[in-house]
Design an enzyme around this catalytic site. Structure first.
Site, PDB file in Angstrom:
ATOM      1  N   ASP A   1       0.825  -1.203   0.000  1.00  0.00           N
ATOM      2  CA  ASP A   1       0.000   0.000   0.000  1.00  0.00           C
ATOM      3  C   ASP A   1       0.864   1.260   0.000  1.00  0.00           C
ATOM      4  O   ASP A   1       1.853   1.344   0.737  1.00  0.00           O
ATOM      5  CB  ASP A   1      -0.847  -0.050   1.287  1.00  0.00           C
ATOM      6  CG  ASP A   1      -1.966   0.960   1.301  1.00  0.00           C
ATOM      7  OD1 ASP A   1      -2.860   0.861   0.454  1.00  0.00           O
ATOM      8  OD2 ASP A   1      -1.946   1.861   2.181  1.00  0.00           O
TER       9      ASP A   1
ATOM     10  N   GLU B   1      15.222 -14.901   1.599  1.00  0.00           N
ATOM     11  CA  GLU B   1      15.522 -15.817   2.713  1.00  0.00           C
ATOM     12  C   GLU B   1      14.636 -17.060   2.639  1.00  0.00           C
ATOM     13  O   GLU B   1      14.883 -18.041   3.323  1.00  0.00           O
ATOM     14  CB  GLU B   1      15.253 -15.125   4.061  1.00  0.00           C
ATOM     15  CG  GLU B   1      16.170 -13.979   4.385  1.00  0.00           C
ATOM     16  CD  GLU B   1      15.650 -13.166   5.583  1.00  0.00           C
ATOM     17  OE1 GLU B   1      14.710 -13.618   6.275  1.00  0.00           O
ATOM     18  OE2 GLU B   1      16.188 -12.065   5.800  1.00  0.00           O
TER      19      GLU B   1
HETATM   20  C1  GLC Z   1      -4.246   2.935  -0.705  1.00  0.00           C
HETATM   21  C2  GLC Z   1      -5.435   2.020  -0.589  1.00  0.00           C
HETATM   22  C3  GLC Z   1      -6.608   2.831  -0.153  1.00  0.00           C
HETATM   23  C4  GLC Z   1      -6.308   3.412   1.209  1.00  0.00           C
HETATM   24  C5  GLC Z   1      -5.020   4.222   1.180  1.00  0.00           C
HETATM   25  C6  GLC Z   1      -4.531   4.495   2.573  1.00  0.00           C
HETATM   26  O1  GLC Z   1      -4.389   3.881  -1.689  1.00  0.00           O
HETATM   27  O2  GLC Z   1      -5.644   1.339  -1.795  1.00  0.00           O
HETATM   28  O3  GLC Z   1      -7.794   2.082  -0.130  1.00  0.00           O
HETATM   29  O4  GLC Z   1      -7.360   4.244   1.605  1.00  0.00           O
HETATM   30  O5  GLC Z   1      -3.987   3.529   0.527  1.00  0.00           O
HETATM   31  O6  GLC Z   1      -4.046   3.313   3.158  1.00  0.00           O
END
Ligand code: GLC
Ligand code: CA
Length: 550
Positions: A208, A264
């Protein structure tokens, strides 16, 4: 174990756990629900699933606010339930990728709670980006950065002694404090989190906000130039602008480190970056040989329905990713964007992240959108590389536009005081059986976001085995994609069809997509699959066909 690099050509299906299948009737999807429905994804013909976060979380941003990275939220089940899911996936030959959220934690995470209880300047505070405010009494935020979800990116805390104190940075919601990735302690925690899940046998991670972890030294003020597309929705950035919190060069050191952590372990694990970075030549840095394996191709997702633009983005993608030895990825929908069956019927669609609602000043052409979505998906499945699907697109689900304000949950909606609708419209629980409660989503008929009445006719059981349905189109395309090895193929353009047509060869297959307004004569050969019925040899507008040369 040998490394087959399965991810180079994989079709990967995004499961959004809260909206996939609910086993216990509370109206929220869960892990046992997923396990019970996994075989339908084998039937669909995908190679892997990616699960959005199911970890311990107060759910302020639908689980992208993690309070414990190594446990399952009771809403979704237990670690044992996850193990059961993995066993079933393995039995079916499906790989399992999970979501890692390293840019920020939940404000309920023990690390942040400890930071709040500790003094300014303490090691606990140094895990996050706490700063003193400006102004006589520290009443002005440390800099002018804006949250992706709207409003300031800073929140001031009340210290343990009751006085107003320092501020902390959150590029997203107040409940999502950013970690300080210059701190070696933070780096070590995430190595261990990766190892925890690798030991449990996951096949990979979707990372993310993989362009946000490192911030420019000194956290300088930043004002987006007028006309610059910064930062849209989940945080896209414009190539011409150096944004002090996106795509800082320091992030790459972290991914080289993670590359070693994956090494690893025996096997074939992978990492895919969610990085809203442009241009593609810059995004390719994330997938250099010693970093990640894949990055989402959001340039492709954001390309309008124009043959010339799509040809260009395909060329740019193959060149940029190919240049560093990585596969390209392709994606049209996910849990952050307007579903492509709706988006492609709008001209132009609203900016990413704004969403759609009853009062949006946009016109939606539903039928046109669905025709284009089917054509776009069939085109995508022929491209060399790895394709990502978002749950429900195989049913042709549209964005849900008429959700009542009272049902909305996306922090975007609240941080903009309702002036932006946000992303709930693509997150509505999906329909399985038209006659069952909640269309088969939940045995109790409950659903955390209301499902539209029309979704009964789009339910999986109404489409399975029905010629011409979107589900059967996806099944045929995915089966052929595997059989013909299209994901590993290469592409050569066919000229002569005119500006509004995309035509190319991959192996023995000819692919023609008609984005114009007049029908197009198809080349000789057998039509293996088409997104619209073909009469004779003429391909209608907003349609794609796959033709075998022989
Ligand atoms: C990314 C995710 C989204 C989330 C954001 C904060 O863009 O896909 O859904 O709100 O990150 O974590
Ligand atoms: Ca449930």
């Amino acid at each position: 174990m040998t490394r087959t690099e399965w991810w180079r050509s994989a079709a990967i299906y995004q499961i959004y756990p809260r909206s996939f299948a609910d086993s216990n009737g509370d109206g929220l999807g869960d892990l046992p629900g997923i396990t019970g429905r996994l075989s339908s994804l084998r039937t669909l013909g995908v190679d892997a699933v990616w699960l959005s976060p199911f970890f311990t979380s107060p759910q302020k941003d639908a689980g992208y606010d993690v309070a414990d990275y190594c446990d399952v939220d009771p809403l979704f089940g237990t670690l044992d339930d996850f193990h059961e899911l993995q066993l079933e996936a393995r039995r079916l030959g499906l790989r399992v990728i999970i979501d890692l959220v390293p840019n920020h934690t939940s404000d309920q995470h023990a690390w942040f709670q400890e930071a709040l209880a500790s003094a300014p300047g303490s090691p606990a505070r140094a895990r996050y980006l706490f700063r003193d405010g400006k102004g006589e009494n520290g009443e002005i935020a440390p800099n002018n950065w804006k949250s992706v979800f709207g409003g300031s990116a800073w929140t001031r805390i009340t210290e343990a002694d009751g006085t107003l104190g320092q501020w902390y940075l959150h590029l997203f919601d107040t409940s999502q404090p950013d970690l300080d990735w210059t701190n070696p302690w933070v780096r070590e925690q995430f190595r261990e989190i990766l190892r925890f899940w690798l030991r449990r046998g996951v096949d990979g991670f979707r990372v993310d906000v993989a362009h946000g972890l490192v911030k420019a030294a000194g956290l300088p003020d930043f004002t987006a130039p007028v006309h610059a597309d910064v930062p849209g929705g989940a945080g896209s950035m414009n190539e011409a602008v150096d944004v002090p919190y996106w795509a800082q060069p320091g992030v790459h050191e972290i991914y080289r480190d993670w590359h070693n952590v994956l090494n690893e372990f025996p096997g074939d694990q992978m990492i895919c970056a969610e990085a809203w970075v442009e241009p593609l030549s810059k995004l390719a840095d994330w997938v250099r040989p010693d970093e990640m394996e894949q990055a989402f191709n959001f340039s492709y997702l954001e390309t309008p329905w124009s043959a010339e633009s799509i040809r260009t983005v395909i060329d740019d993608s193959l060149e940029a990713f190919g240049g560093v030895g990585a596969p390209s990825t392709w994606v049209l929908s996910n849990h952050d964007v307007i579903r492509h069956a709706t988006r492609l019927g709008m001209n132009p669609p609203p900016p990413q992240g704004d969403g759609l609602g009853p009062n949006s000043p946009y016109q939606v052409h539903a039928e046109l959108g669905l025709a284009r979505a089917r054509a776009a998906s069939l085109l995508m499945f022929a491209l060399p590389g790895s394709a990502y699907l978002y749950q429900g697109e195989e049913l042709g689900l549209p964005e849900v536009v008429d959700l009542p304000d009272s049902a909305r949950q996306d922090p975007t909606f609240f941080r903009h005081n309702g002036t932006k609708y946000g992303r709930d419209g693509c997150r509505v629980p999906i329909p399985w059986e038209s006659a069952a409660p909640a269309y088969g989503f939940s045995p109790s008929g409950k659903s955390w976001l209301p499902q539209p009445f029309e979704w009964g006719s789009l339910a999986r059981d109404q489409q399975l085995g029905v010629e011409g349905s979107t589900l059967e189109l996806y099944r045929s395309a995915l089966a052929l994609r595997t059989e013909l090895g299209l994901g590993l193929g290469s592409l050569s353009w066919i000229e002569g069809y005119g500006a509004d047509v995309i035509a190319f060869r991959t192996g023995d297959l000819t692919v023609v997509a008609n984005l114009g307004t007049a029908s197009v004569e198809l080349p000789a050969g057998t039509v293996l699959v088409s997104s619209q019925p073909i009469s004779g040899t003429s391909l209608p507008p907003d349609a794609t066909a796959w033709i075998s040369a022989s």
